[in-house]
Design an enzyme around this catalytic site. Structure first.
Site, PDB file in Angstrom:
ATOM      1  N   ARG A  29      -6.881   3.457  18.453  1.00  0.00           N
ATOM      2  CA  ARG A  29      -6.289   4.687  18.735  1.00  0.00           C
ATOM      3  C   ARG A  29      -7.047   5.227  20.327  1.00  0.00           C
ATOM      4  O   ARG A  29      -6.593   5.775  21.037  1.00  0.00           O
ATOM      5  CB  ARG A  29      -6.551   6.069  17.657  1.00  0.00           C
ATOM      6  CG  ARG A  29      -5.573   5.554  16.586  1.00  0.00           C
ATOM      7  CD  ARG A  29      -5.465   6.604  15.517  1.00  0.00           C
ATOM      8  NE  ARG A  29      -5.001   6.337  14.275  1.00  0.00           N
ATOM      9  CZ  ARG A  29      -5.388   6.699  13.296  1.00  0.00           C
ATOM     10  NH1 ARG A  29      -6.418   7.458  13.059  1.00  0.00           N
ATOM     11  NH2 ARG A  29      -4.660   6.313  12.122  1.00  0.00           N
TER      12      ARG A  29
ATOM     13  N   LYS B  79      -4.731 -11.507  -2.204  1.00  0.00           N
ATOM     14  CA  LYS B  79      -4.536 -11.452  -3.882  1.00  0.00           C
ATOM     15  C   LYS B  79      -3.274 -11.174  -3.943  1.00  0.00           C
ATOM     16  O   LYS B  79      -2.699 -11.088  -5.254  1.00  0.00           O
ATOM     17  CB  LYS B  79      -5.634 -10.696  -4.318  1.00  0.00           C
ATOM     18  CG  LYS B  79      -5.330  -8.921  -3.774  1.00  0.00           C
ATOM     19  CD  LYS B  79      -6.266  -8.117  -4.739  1.00  0.00           C
ATOM     20  CE  LYS B  79      -5.979  -6.865  -4.740  1.00  0.00           C
ATOM     21  NZ  LYS B  79      -5.606  -5.867  -3.604  1.00  0.00           N
ATOM     22  N   SER B  80      -2.374 -10.565  -2.838  1.00  0.00           N
ATOM     23  CA  SER B  80      -0.918 -10.256  -3.217  1.00  0.00           C
ATOM     24  C   SER B  80      -0.223 -11.192  -2.743  1.00  0.00           C
ATOM     25  O   SER B  80       1.239 -10.820  -2.981  1.00  0.00           O
ATOM     26  CB  SER B  80      -0.758  -8.763  -2.446  1.00  0.00           C
ATOM     27  OG  SER B  80      -1.597  -7.634  -2.817  1.00  0.00           O
TER      28      SER B  80
ATOM     29  N   GLY C  38       0.860  -1.115  -0.040  1.00  0.00           N
ATOM     30  CA  GLY C  38      -0.073  -0.056  -0.050  1.00  0.00           C
ATOM     31  C   GLY C  38       0.879   1.294   0.041  1.00  0.00           C
ATOM     32  O   GLY C  38       2.009   1.280   0.129  1.00  0.00           O
TER      33      GLY C  38
ATOM     34  N   LYS D  19     -11.086  12.657  14.808  1.00  0.00           N
ATOM     35  CA  LYS D  19      -9.806  12.123  15.054  1.00  0.00           C
ATOM     36  C   LYS D  19      -8.941  13.429  15.507  1.00  0.00           C
ATOM     37  O   LYS D  19      -8.169  13.554  16.357  1.00  0.00           O
ATOM     38  CB  LYS D  19      -9.133  11.455  13.757  1.00  0.00           C
ATOM     39  CG  LYS D  19      -9.883  10.275  13.552  1.00  0.00           C
ATOM     40  CD  LYS D  19      -9.208   9.585  12.151  1.00  0.00           C
ATOM     41  CE  LYS D  19      -9.889   8.524  11.908  1.00  0.00           C
ATOM     42  NZ  LYS D  19      -9.594   8.039  10.417  1.00  0.00           N
TER      43      LYS D  19
ATOM     44  N   CYS E   2      -2.676  10.819  10.388  1.00  0.00           N
ATOM     45  CA  CYS E   2      -1.827  11.923   9.951  1.00  0.00           C
ATOM     46  C   CYS E   2      -1.691  13.104  10.187  1.00  0.00           C
ATOM     47  O   CYS E   2      -0.786  13.979  10.830  1.00  0.00           O
ATOM     48  CB  CYS E   2      -1.591  11.429   8.362  1.00  0.00           C
ATOM     49  SG  CYS E   2      -3.305  11.280   7.839  1.00  0.00           S
TER      50      CYS E   2
ATOM     51  N   VAL F  52       1.277   3.639   2.686  1.00  0.00           N
ATOM     52  CA  VAL F  52       1.984   3.934   3.683  1.00  0.00           C
ATOM     53  C   VAL F  52       2.982   2.548   3.707  1.00  0.00           C
ATOM     54  O   VAL F  52       4.399   2.491   3.844  1.00  0.00           O
ATOM     55  CB  VAL F  52       1.096   3.727   4.828  1.00  0.00           C
ATOM     56  CG1 VAL F  52       1.828   3.646   6.203  1.00  0.00           C
ATOM     57  CG2 VAL F  52       0.280   4.892   4.979  1.00  0.00           C
TER      58      VAL F  52
ATOM     59  N   GLY G  56      -3.480  10.589   1.244  1.00  0.00           N
ATOM     60  CA  GLY G  56      -4.059  10.158   2.505  1.00  0.00           C
ATOM     61  C   GLY G  56      -5.023   9.233   2.534  1.00  0.00           C
ATOM     62  O   GLY G  56      -5.442   8.721   3.542  1.00  0.00           O
TER      63      GLY G  56
ATOM     64  N   ARG H 242     -10.365  17.902   1.396  1.00  0.00           N
ATOM     65  CA  ARG H 242      -9.474  17.151   0.376  1.00  0.00           C
ATOM     66  C   ARG H 242      -9.196  18.012  -0.530  1.00  0.00           C
ATOM     67  O   ARG H 242     -10.023  18.532  -1.205  1.00  0.00           O
ATOM     68  CB  ARG H 242     -10.007  15.714   0.144  1.00  0.00           C
ATOM     69  CG  ARG H 242      -9.172  14.787  -0.415  1.00  0.00           C
ATOM     70  CD  ARG H 242      -8.303  14.084   0.292  1.00  0.00           C
ATOM     71  NE  ARG H 242      -8.738  13.305   1.115  1.00  0.00           N
ATOM     72  CZ  ARG H 242      -7.975  12.817   2.387  1.00  0.00           C
ATOM     73  NH1 ARG H 242      -6.832  12.759   2.503  1.00  0.00           N
ATOM     74  NH2 ARG H 242      -8.872  12.063   3.413  1.00  0.00           N
TER      75      ARG H 242
ATOM     76  N   HIS I 101       0.082  16.964   3.585  1.00  0.00           N
ATOM     77  CA  HIS I 101      -1.135  17.512   4.234  1.00  0.00           C
ATOM     78  C   HIS I 101      -0.812  19.013   4.597  1.00  0.00           C
ATOM     79  O   HIS I 101       0.524  19.295   5.426  1.00  0.00           O
ATOM     80  CB  HIS I 101      -1.751  16.878   5.434  1.00  0.00           C
ATOM     81  CG  HIS I 101      -2.278  15.644   4.930  1.00  0.00           C
ATOM     82  ND1 HIS I 101      -2.503  15.022   3.954  1.00  0.00           N
ATOM     83  CD2 HIS I 101      -2.743  14.641   5.968  1.00  0.00           C
ATOM     84  CE1 HIS I 101      -3.156  14.106   3.736  1.00  0.00           C
ATOM     85  NE2 HIS I 101      -3.299  13.500   4.884  1.00  0.00           N
TER      86      HIS I 101
HETATM   87  N1  LIG Z   1      -2.123   7.163   3.375  1.00  0.00           N
HETATM   88  C1  LIG Z   1      -2.136   7.839   4.419  1.00  0.00           C
HETATM   89  O1  LIG Z   1      -1.210   8.858   4.693  1.00  0.00           O
HETATM   90  C2  LIG Z   1      -2.279   7.265   5.920  1.00  0.00           C
HETATM   91  C3  LIG Z   1      -1.654   7.757   7.068  1.00  0.00           C
HETATM   92  C4  LIG Z   1      -1.937   7.313   8.512  1.00  0.00           C
HETATM   93  C5  LIG Z   1      -2.508   6.172   8.514  1.00  0.00           C
HETATM   94  N2  LIG Z   1      -2.814   5.600   7.316  1.00  0.00           N
HETATM   95  C6  LIG Z   1      -3.512   4.212   7.563  1.00  0.00           C
HETATM   96  O2  LIG Z   1      -2.818   3.266   7.192  1.00  0.00           O
HETATM   97  C7  LIG Z   1      -3.750   2.175   6.497  1.00  0.00           C
HETATM   98  C8  LIG Z   1      -3.214   1.963   5.092  1.00  0.00           C
HETATM   99  O3  LIG Z   1      -3.502   2.993   4.362  1.00  0.00           O
HETATM  100  P1  LIG Z   1      -2.782   3.093   2.863  1.00  0.00           P
HETATM  101  O4  LIG Z   1      -3.062   4.833   2.507  1.00  0.00           O
HETATM  102  O5  LIG Z   1      -1.349   2.639   2.458  1.00  0.00           O
HETATM  103  O6  LIG Z   1      -3.688   2.310   2.028  1.00  0.00           O
HETATM  104  P2  LIG Z   1      -3.779   1.581   0.673  1.00  0.00           P
HETATM  105  O7  LIG Z   1      -2.727   2.265  -0.165  1.00  0.00           O
HETATM  106  O8  LIG Z   1      -5.116   1.366   0.233  1.00  0.00           O
HETATM  107  O9  LIG Z   1      -3.001   0.225   0.974  1.00  0.00           O
HETATM  108  C9  LIG Z   1      -3.616  -0.749   1.801  1.00  0.00           C
HETATM  109  C10 LIG Z   1      -2.819  -2.041   2.441  1.00  0.00           C
HETATM  110  O10 LIG Z   1      -3.610  -2.865   3.048  1.00  0.00           O
HETATM  111  C11 LIG Z   1      -3.564  -4.265   2.473  1.00  0.00           C
HETATM  112  N3  LIG Z   1      -4.522  -4.890   2.813  1.00  0.00           N
HETATM  113  C12 LIG Z   1      -5.917  -4.783   2.541  1.00  0.00           C
HETATM  114  N4  LIG Z   1      -6.726  -5.519   3.078  1.00  0.00           N
HETATM  115  C13 LIG Z   1      -6.028  -6.564   3.814  1.00  0.00           C
HETATM  116  C14 LIG Z   1      -5.962  -7.753   4.393  1.00  0.00           C
HETATM  117  N5  LIG Z   1      -7.307  -8.241   4.619  1.00  0.00           N
HETATM  118  N6  LIG Z   1      -4.844  -8.389   4.831  1.00  0.00           N
HETATM  119  C15 LIG Z   1      -3.758  -8.150   4.836  1.00  0.00           C
HETATM  120  N7  LIG Z   1      -3.564  -6.908   4.084  1.00  0.00           N
HETATM  121  C16 LIG Z   1      -4.660  -5.941   3.555  1.00  0.00           C
HETATM  122  C17 LIG Z   1      -3.340  -4.025   1.082  1.00  0.00           C
HETATM  123  O11 LIG Z   1      -3.045  -5.034   0.449  1.00  0.00           O
HETATM  124  P3  LIG Z   1      -3.153  -5.512  -1.171  1.00  0.00           P
HETATM  125  O12 LIG Z   1      -2.447  -4.822  -2.044  1.00  0.00           O
HETATM  126  O13 LIG Z   1      -2.903  -7.053  -1.249  1.00  0.00           O
HETATM  127  O14 LIG Z   1      -4.520  -5.114  -1.416  1.00  0.00           O
HETATM  128  C18 LIG Z   1      -2.373  -2.849   0.938  1.00  0.00           C
HETATM  129  O15 LIG Z   1      -0.974  -3.354   1.079  1.00  0.00           O
HETATM  130  C19 LIG Z   1      -4.971   2.618   6.678  1.00  0.00           C
HETATM  131  O16 LIG Z   1      -5.556   2.044   7.919  1.00  0.00           O
HETATM  132  C20 LIG Z   1      -5.091   4.129   6.728  1.00  0.00           C
HETATM  133  O17 LIG Z   1      -6.010   4.494   7.629  1.00  0.00           O
HETATM  134  C21 LIG Z   1      -2.693   6.059   5.953  1.00  0.00           C
END
Ligand SMILES: NC(=O)c1ccc[n+]([C@@H]2O[C@H](COP(=O)([O-])OP(=O)(O)OC[C@H]3O[C@@H](n4cnc5c(N)ncnc54)[C@H](OP(=O)(O)O)[C@@H]3O)[C@@H](O)[C@H]2O)c1
Length: 335
Positions: free
Chosen positions: A97, A37-38, A10, A211, A126, A12, A157, A233, A240
């Protein structure tokens, strides 16, 4: 030290691998995990390829630390399963949290609360992290009464799918209909500003706004803090930005405020309007620090200031903060 990175494919997770590499944690075995799937797909770390494994495989390997960035439901289901085999989970989702039995940690502020008993540790939101990095040292000195924050948040985000939506809309603006858009937002994000981050929840606030209003109280250990938020957004890919209005109980000296922030570890003061120096999301991308500037008195009421806070949401807002927690656990023999 065996470390699992859950959500390694993903937005992050990919930055997490980079930050772990840069900060050179004592990792003997890296275990990248994602959804079924991955499984079998490759991710790279320190110039080598690693195969994604399933959750169950990762649990059977009993890593010392698992850093989760895979959404709230995945954390709720799997973090306790890792904890059961002795793994310390550092979780980036919102799942734990506000759970009173879990610590919510920004290392510069409250890492000293951590003990060997903490098996699931929450990483804050974040936009919360970058705000409290600036508020906390000022709260200690002048005691904050009330905060009004408006955010300008990047699409990264929301995750990979949101970055894809923005890029598809940009491509279609140049070449109409050239790319299929799989929208994750309720409206177009390109050329737009959405006054909705995440879903609407209580009192017509969004979850993101709540949050920002609740997490700082727990991190800074002060329930009397009054915070109100509007989260927006914008069509920016990374970083951000936040306009923050802070009212203090006590009088402050503007030069002293700037000095305090200039001397706060992890914060960079960018405040020289004569030379057009202020924080911008474009320049925060790829950086671990929180940038603050446009610091000025709110001339509409006493003991109040305005400032502009910017950080890379994938770094200090997520991966860097989580890795700093891991570093603290390792350095203090808590894992
Ligand atoms: N983006 C930000 O700025 C940010 C900041 C702070 C916190 N977060 C938090 O961090 C988390 C990830 O965010 P992201 O932005 O990186 O999302 P993202 O790009 O959609 O990535 C999601 C990740 O989770 C994996 N995943 C989904 N379902 C899963 C499952 N059932 N078992 C194992 N892995 C699974 C996905 O794997 P696949 O590729 O196989 O689908 C992918 O690696 C979220 O909880 C989000 O709230 C994000």
């Amino acid at each position: 030290m065996k470390i699992a990175v859950v959500g390694a494919t993903g937005m992050v997770g990919q930055v997490m691998l980079k930050v772990l590499e840069e900060r050179n944690l004592p990792i003997t075995e890296l275990i990248p995990v994602a959804s079924e799937k991955s499984v079998g797909k490759k991710v790279s770390y320190k110039g080598k390829e690693f195969s994604i494994v399933s959750m169950d495989t990762a649990i059977s390997m009993k890593p010392e630390i698992a850093i989760f960035s895979a959404g709230g439901n995945t954390s709720l289901e799997y973090a306790p399963k890792f904890a059961e085999v002795g793994t310390v989970v550092i979780d980036n989702s919102s799942a734990w949290r506000m759970d009173p039995t879990k610590k919510l940690v920004v290392p510069e502020i409250n890492a000293s609360e951590l003990t060997k008993e903490d098996k699931i540790i929450a990483n804050p939101n974040c936009s919360t992290i970058q705000m409290v990095m600036v508020l906390n040292p000022l709260h200690k000195k002048y005691k904050i009464k009330r905060v009004i924050v408006s955010t300008y948040q990047s699409v990264s985000g929301t995750g990979k799918a949101a970055v894809d939506q923005l890029n598809a809309e940009i491509a279609n603006a140049v070449n109409p209909g050239s790319v299929e858009v799989n929208a994750v937002y309720p409206y177009q994000i390109f050329k737009n500003a959405l006054p909705q981050c995440d879903v609407f929840y209580t009192d017509d606030y969004t979850k993101e706004e709540l949050k920002l209003m609740n997490e700082p109280k727990k991190i800074m250990g002060d329930d009397s803090l009054k915070i109100t938020a509007t989260a927006v957004r914008i069509p920016v890919q990374g970083g951000h930005s936040e306009s923050v209005n802070v009212e203090f109980e006590n009088e402050f000296d503007l030069a002293e405020v700037k000095e305090i922030l200039a001397n706060t570890p992890g914060v960079v003061l960018q405040d020289d309007v004569e030379n057009k120096v202020y924080p911008m999301c474009f320049y925060s991308e790829g950086k671990d620090e929180v940038f603050v500037g446009r610091i000025r008195r709110d001339i509409s009421q006493p003991n109040t200031l305005n400032c502009w806070i910017v950080a890379d949401n994938l770094r200090k807002g997520a991966a860097t903060n989580a890795v700093q927690i891991a570093e603290y656990l390792i350095a203090n023999g808590l894992v």
